[in-house]
Design a protein around this motif. Structure first.
Motif, mmCIF file in Angstrom:
data_model
loop_
_atom_site.group_PDB
_atom_site.id
_atom_site.type_symbol
_atom_site.label_atom_id
_atom_site.label_comp_id
_atom_site.label_asym_id
_atom_site.label_seq_id
_atom_site.Cartn_x
_atom_site.Cartn_y
_atom_site.Cartn_z
ATOM 1 N N ALA A 160 64.202 39.962 -10.421
ATOM 2 C CA ALA A 160 64.221 40.215 -11.868
ATOM 3 C C ALA A 160 63.245 39.280 -12.575
ATOM 4 O O ALA A 160 63.185 38.078 -12.270
ATOM 5 C CB ALA A 160 65.634 40.009 -12.424
ATOM 6 N N ALA A 161 62.474 39.839 -13.494
ATOM 7 C CA ALA A 161 61.555 39.058 -14.332
ATOM 8 C C ALA A 161 61.885 39.351 -15.785
ATOM 9 O O ALA A 161 61.841 40.508 -16.218
ATOM 10 C CB ALA A 161 60.112 39.420 -14.025
ATOM 11 N N LEU A 162 62.229 38.303 -16.540
ATOM 12 C CA LEU A 162 62.529 38.422 -17.971
ATOM 13 C C LEU A 162 61.475 37.644 -18.750
ATOM 14 O O LEU A 162 61.194 36.477 -18.413
ATOM 15 C CB LEU A 162 63.911 37.860 -18.306
ATOM 16 N N THR A 163 60.901 38.285 -19.759
ATOM 17 C CA THR A 163 59.824 37.662 -20.520
ATOM 18 C C THR A 163 60.062 37.859 -22.006
ATOM 19 O O THR A 163 60.487 38.931 -22.437
ATOM 20 C CB THR A 163 58.462 38.277 -20.157
ATOM 21 N N ALA A 164 59.782 36.806 -22.770
ATOM 22 C CA ALA A 164 59.792 36.902 -24.235
ATOM 23 C C ALA A 164 58.362 36.709 -24.731
ATOM 24 O O ALA A 164 57.704 35.727 -24.373
ATOM 25 C CB ALA A 164 60.715 35.848 -24.840
ATOM 26 N N HIS A 165 57.874 37.661 -25.504
ATOM 27 C CA HIS A 165 56.531 37.612 -26.064
ATOM 28 C C HIS A 165 56.609 37.651 -27.591
ATOM 29 O O HIS A 165 57.481 38.326 -28.154
ATOM 30 C CB HIS A 165 55.695 38.833 -25.626
ATOM 31 N N SER A 166 55.679 36.975 -28.251
ATOM 32 C CA SER A 166 55.440 37.293 -29.657
ATOM 33 C C SER A 166 54.582 38.550 -29.659
ATOM 34 O O SER A 166 53.713 38.733 -28.798
ATOM 35 C CB SER A 166 54.730 36.148 -30.378
ATOM 36 N N THR A 167 54.836 39.421 -30.600
ATOM 37 C CA THR A 167 54.159 40.720 -30.566
ATOM 38 C C THR A 167 53.789 41.188 -31.958
ATOM 39 O O THR A 167 54.468 40.863 -32.943
ATOM 40 C CB THR A 167 55.056 41.783 -29.891
ATOM 41 N N TYR A 168 52.696 41.918 -32.028
ATOM 42 C CA TYR A 168 52.321 42.573 -33.269
ATOM 43 C C TYR A 168 53.207 43.802 -33.471
ATOM 44 O O TYR A 168 53.772 44.336 -32.521
ATOM 45 C CB TYR A 168 50.849 42.978 -33.239
ATOM 46 N N TYR A 169 53.278 44.247 -34.721
ATOM 47 C CA TYR A 169 54.151 45.395 -34.981
ATOM 48 C C TYR A 169 53.661 46.654 -34.291
ATOM 49 O O TYR A 169 54.413 47.617 -34.128
ATOM 50 C CB TYR A 169 54.296 45.617 -36.489
ATOM 51 N N THR A 170 52.411 46.662 -33.854
ATOM 52 C CA THR A 170 51.861 47.826 -33.156
ATOM 53 C C THR A 170 52.306 47.891 -31.708
ATOM 54 O O THR A 170 51.919 48.812 -30.983
ATOM 55 C CB THR A 170 50.334 47.793 -33.197
ATOM 56 N N GLY A 171 53.101 46.903 -31.254
ATOM 57 C CA GLY A 171 53.541 46.873 -29.869
ATOM 58 C C GLY A 171 52.616 46.092 -28.961
ATOM 59 O O GLY A 171 52.922 45.873 -27.786
ATOM 60 N N ILE A 172 51.471 45.637 -29.485
ATOM 61 C CA ILE A 172 50.533 44.845 -28.682
ATOM 62 C C ILE A 172 51.059 43.420 -28.574
ATOM 63 O O ILE A 172 51.405 42.777 -29.572
ATOM 64 C CB ILE A 172 49.128 44.847 -29.323
ATOM 65 N N LEU A 173 51.118 42.920 -27.333
ATOM 66 C CA LEU A 173 51.628 41.574 -27.100
ATOM 67 C C LEU A 173 50.620 40.533 -27.577
ATOM 68 O O LEU A 173 49.404 40.684 -27.385
ATOM 69 C CB LEU A 173 51.926 41.373 -25.618
ATOM 70 N N HIS A 174 51.115 39.459 -28.200
ATOM 71 C CA HIS A 174 50.246 38.379 -28.672
ATOM 72 C C HIS A 174 50.198 37.251 -27.642
ATOM 73 O O HIS A 174 49.189 37.045 -26.977
ATOM 74 C CB HIS A 174 50.749 37.865 -30.021
ATOM 75 N N LYS A 175 51.310 36.528 -27.487
ATOM 76 C CA LYS A 175 51.360 35.435 -26.524
ATOM 77 C C LYS A 175 52.711 35.415 -25.832
ATOM 78 O O LYS A 175 53.727 35.722 -26.434
ATOM 79 C CB LYS A 175 51.112 34.086 -27.205
ATOM 80 N N LYS A 176 52.658 35.023 -24.564
ATOM 81 C CA LYS A 176 53.910 34.846 -23.831
ATOM 82 C C LYS A 176 54.580 33.564 -24.304
ATOM 83 O O LYS A 176 53.958 32.503 -24.344
ATOM 84 C CB LYS A 176 53.649 34.803 -22.333
ATOM 85 N N ILE A 177 55.842 33.685 -24.683
ATOM 86 C CA ILE A 177 56.597 32.521 -25.130
ATOM 87 C C ILE A 177 57.271 31.830 -23.953
ATOM 88 O O ILE A 177 57.166 30.615 -23.781
ATOM 89 C CB ILE A 177 57.641 32.942 -26.192
ATOM 90 N N LYS A 178 57.935 32.613 -23.110
ATOM 91 C CA LYS A 178 58.643 32.032 -21.971
ATOM 92 C C LYS A 178 58.996 33.142 -20.984
ATOM 93 O O LYS A 178 59.190 34.292 -21.388
ATOM 94 C CB LYS A 178 59.916 31.325 -22.448
ATOM 95 N N LYS A 179 59.075 32.776 -19.708
ATOM 96 C CA LYS A 179 59.397 33.767 -18.671
ATOM 97 C C LYS A 179 60.269 33.118 -17.603
ATOM 98 O O LYS A 179 60.157 31.921 -17.325
ATOM 99 C CB LYS A 179 58.109 34.304 -18.033
ATOM 100 N N THR A 180 61.135 33.933 -17.022
ATOM 101 C CA THR A 180 61.913 33.479 -15.867
ATOM 102 C C THR A 180 61.882 34.545 -14.780
ATOM 103 O O THR A 180 61.885 35.753 -15.082
ATOM 104 C CB THR A 180 63.374 33.164 -16.257
#
Length: 732
Positions: A555-575
């Motif tokens: 399992a890979a869980l990731t939190a990204h900051s994202t633009y409202y268009t669904g485009i990912l900005h930066k990875k915040i944290k992952k496990t």
């Protein structure tokens, strides 16, 4: 005493020729009085600043309705027996009788004699002495825009004549007229969709917790109607087409964006706004339109979908077209006309960017904002009138232009994708199924479908509710999802999907593809709705082994900051974790994120996308899911005196507390209020201390009495799009 051009004046004792006998000469016209304010009250256009301009007031009239003009003579009284009067009305650069843009009316009757679909004129009973009062009736289908009037005075049985100077008036759509194609029988709704010059645009939050920003539409400002007509002028469609609401709104959807013919606003979805204004700084339409006019009609930088939508509301309402801003949460952008949103993976579970051919750029926007306009659809079979979707955000070309709509909501809901205009595109935005594909050598085209999600798109469609105003929250929302689509999971909803599939070759291929993967592990991503800025959050996925054998799950869980268009900005944290599940066993994988890990990564909109990918080693089962939630910011508080008066000095104090433990730098404030003040862009001196209070006072003279709204928006490098609104009753 001077003649100001609108109020006739004759010195007492002036000599006038008696009209018992045939006059010796023609009766010269002094001036033509448009009775501007009287007509404006009857035509419901009294709010337009153009009507009240002290230097050169301009009539604003609605088609399908009569209006009054007064012809004032200089030498003698008007003679019914000897004087002959005719009116010439012209539209566009090349007026033509055949095209209905050159109208000549002889004023001889005391009543209207033509059918309602014809121009007509009559002598009003108020006619007396030196004033000829004329009632003119415009048909309900005349081209909208600037009309020119010239009055001719002739003497009976001679070739002599005298013509007045040409004068101008705007004629716009009339939603109160039953014969106009934009007629709305629910007149109380027109207080919102035509007359309300401020409102809300839902442009934040998530499908679970939509958030609206206040917006000053300002459609009655003196710049707006001329600019609305200007974008129709350069749309390069026929003058007769200007009478069609269908063609006009299609031209508006193209003219609001800059992609064709140097329209009003430039779209920008990058991180670089150095050559213009960030989209979230705008608080109203008038400032944008003023900049457009002052630059010689050069496109203004920059906007994103909610700004395009708000501008479209302003333009449509100014022209008399009922219009509302509409926000679709979890909005699909189908780029290959498959009616689906497709995600492709290789045999090892790795994402294939662009799909097998490299040209699949499908995406799901956290939200997308467009507009509905109200009209009949004479170009479609009966039953497809009412609300029609148009979209000014430049996304995909339609007929070689960045334009979209009008698409009938009835057609969208039924899946009737063969009807004009752009129904398939809007249908996909609210009703596409999301498909996950994996390479498969046994498949005829190399891929088999792992999963199809039927209810992840068009989760809710919101607009502002008429006759309600919630400044502190969003209880004035109206959920119009069921106007766009049938309830998820119902037979009617699936029928609409299959109806649309029949008209799309690629969709048939995608839907006919079957999945063969064994699925015996259940997965559930725990959703979040929102958090306050500064709070921590966690992402959790629950896994349940439903088989009688041991299952191994990565399992890979990731939190990204994202633009409202669904485009990912930066990875915040992952496990990343690998777990073993005994038969019937349930386990949870958790990703914890604290404030210091996420806040510097945020982009405007403050959206976080949680993404999970799981794979079962023994069966090859793959699970993917994603969820968005928003981080809530503080609200501006606006303090104003309850005794504010029109045309008297007034002030408003704007206050909020910095929720961050860092200073706010390079602070800016935008203030706007229709009828209160011209829009302001203010650079605020100094920083706001960590957890300190921001306070700023603006001064202005309200121009209009009655219930008005002041809208403010605060931005800094560290915290952006902090807004607030305050209603105030301005006294006379």
């Amino acid at each position: 005493m001077e003649d100001d051009g609108y109020n006739g004046y004759m010195e007492p004792g002036s000599k006038r020729q008696k009209t018992d006998d045939k006059p010796d000469t023609i009766n010269p016209i002094g001036y033509v009085d448009w009775c501007i304010k009287d007509n404006a009250r009857k035509h419901r256009t009294i709010k337009y600043d153009l009507v009240h301009d002290k230097q050169s007031p301009t009539p604003v009239l609605r088609r399908g309705q009569s209006f009054k003009i007064i012809v004032n003579y200089t030498d003698r009284d008007f003679s019914r027996e000897w004087d002959r009067v005719s009116l010439s009305l012209k539209f566009g650069n090349r007026p033509s009788r055949r095209k209905g843009t050159l109208i000549q009316l002889h004023v001889v009757n005391d009543n209207f004699t033509q059918d309602h679909d014809e121009w007509d004129a009559m002598i009003d009973q108020e006619t007396a002495l030196d004033k000829l009062v004329i009632q003119v009736r415009a048909p309900s289908d005349v081209p909208v825009g600037l009309w020119r009037l010239q009055v001719r005075s002739e003497l009976s049985d001679t070739r002599e004549f005298h013509e007045s100077e040409e004068t101008e008036s705007y004629i716009i759509f009339n939603p109160w007229c039953k014969d106009d194609t934009v007629y709305m029988s629910a007149e109380d709704k027109l207080d919102e969709y035509i007359l309300n010059d401020d409102g809300k645009v839902f442009a934040g939050g998530s499908a679970k917790y939509p958030v609206a920003d206040p917006w000053a539409y300002g459609q009655f400002d003196d710049d707006v109607l001329p600019i609305a007509v200007h974008i129709l002028d350069f749309a390069r469609f026929s003058s007769t087409g200007r009478g069609s609401a269908v063609q006009v709104v299609r031209a508006i959807s193209a003219g609001v964006n800059h992609q064709d013919d140097d329209g009003i606003l430039v779209g920008n979805w990058t991180d670089d706004f150095s050559k213009g204004v960030e989209p979230w700084v705008w608080t109203g339409s008038v400032r944008i339109l003023e900049e457009y006019r002052n630059s010689g009609y050069q496109p203004v930088k920059y906007g994103q979908c909610w700004v395009f939508s708000a501008l479209t509301v302003t333009i449509c309402r100014a022209l008399g077209i009922p219009c509302r801003s509409v926000t679709n949460y979890e909005s699909a952008h189908d780029t290959n006309n498959s009616l689906t949103i497709d995600n492709f993976f290789d045999a090892d579970g790795n994402h294939i960017a662009g799909g097998p051919d490299g040209d699949n750029k499908d995406s799901i926007w956290n939200f997308h904002v467009w507009n509905d306009v109200w009209m009949t659809r004479p170009d479609l079979p009966p039953g497809y009138g009412g609300w029609q979707a148009i979209d000014s955000t430049p996304q995909e070309e339609s007929a070689n232009k960045m334009q979209c709509g009008p698409a009938s909501l009835v057609a969208i809901r039924r899946g009737d994708i063969g009807f004009n205009y752009d129904v398939p595109f809007v249908f996909s935005e609210v009703n596409a199924d999301v498909m996950f594909w994996q390479e498969d050598d046994t498949s005829d085209w190399g891929f088999s479908r792992m999963h199809m999600a039927k209810s992840e798109v068009g989760v809710c469609v919101w607009t502002k509710l008429p006759e309600k105003d919630d400044e502190l929250g969003d209880d004035d929302n109206e959920d119009i999802t069921l106007q766009y689509k049938n309830k998820e999971g119902t037979a009617a909803e699936r029928l609409a999907i299959h109806n649309a599939i029949r008209g799309c070759k690629l969709a048939k291929q995608y839907y006919e593809c079957k999945t063969s993967r064994r699925k015996d592990v259940g997965f559930e991503l725990q959703d979040l709705e929102k958090i306050n800025i500064g709070d921590p959050f966690k992402v959790q996925v629950v896994m349940t082994n439903k088989s009688s054998d041991v299952r191994t799950v990565t399992a890979a869980l990731t939190a990204h900051s994202t633009y409202y268009t669904g485009i990912l900005h930066k990875k915040i944290k992952k496990t990343d974790e690998k777990l073993t599940l005994a038969p019937g066993e349930q386990k949870t994988v958790t990703l914890n994120v604290n404030y210091n890990e996420y806040w510097k990564q945020l982009v405007p909109g403050c959206l976080i996308k949680m993404y999970v990918i799981c794979r079962v080693s023994e069966t090859g089962q793959t699970y993917t899911d994603e969820d968005n939630f928003s981080i809530e910011k503080p609200k501006l508080q606006i303090q104003m005196s309850e005794n504010a008066q029109a045309h008297e000095p007034c002030q408003a104090t704007i206050v909020f507390k910095n929720p961050l433990d860092v200073p706010l730098t390079k602070c800016r404030l935008s203030v706007e209020g229709a009828g209160l003040l011209k829009s302001m862009a203010i650079a605020v001196e100094g920083d706001v201390a960590p957890n300190g209070q921001f306070e700023y006072t603006v001064e202005f003279n309200p121009r209009v009495h009655g219930r008005r709204k002041l809208i403010a928006c605060f931005n800094s490098l560290e915290l952006f799009n902090v807004n607030g609104v305050k209603s105030i009753n301005i006294k006379k």
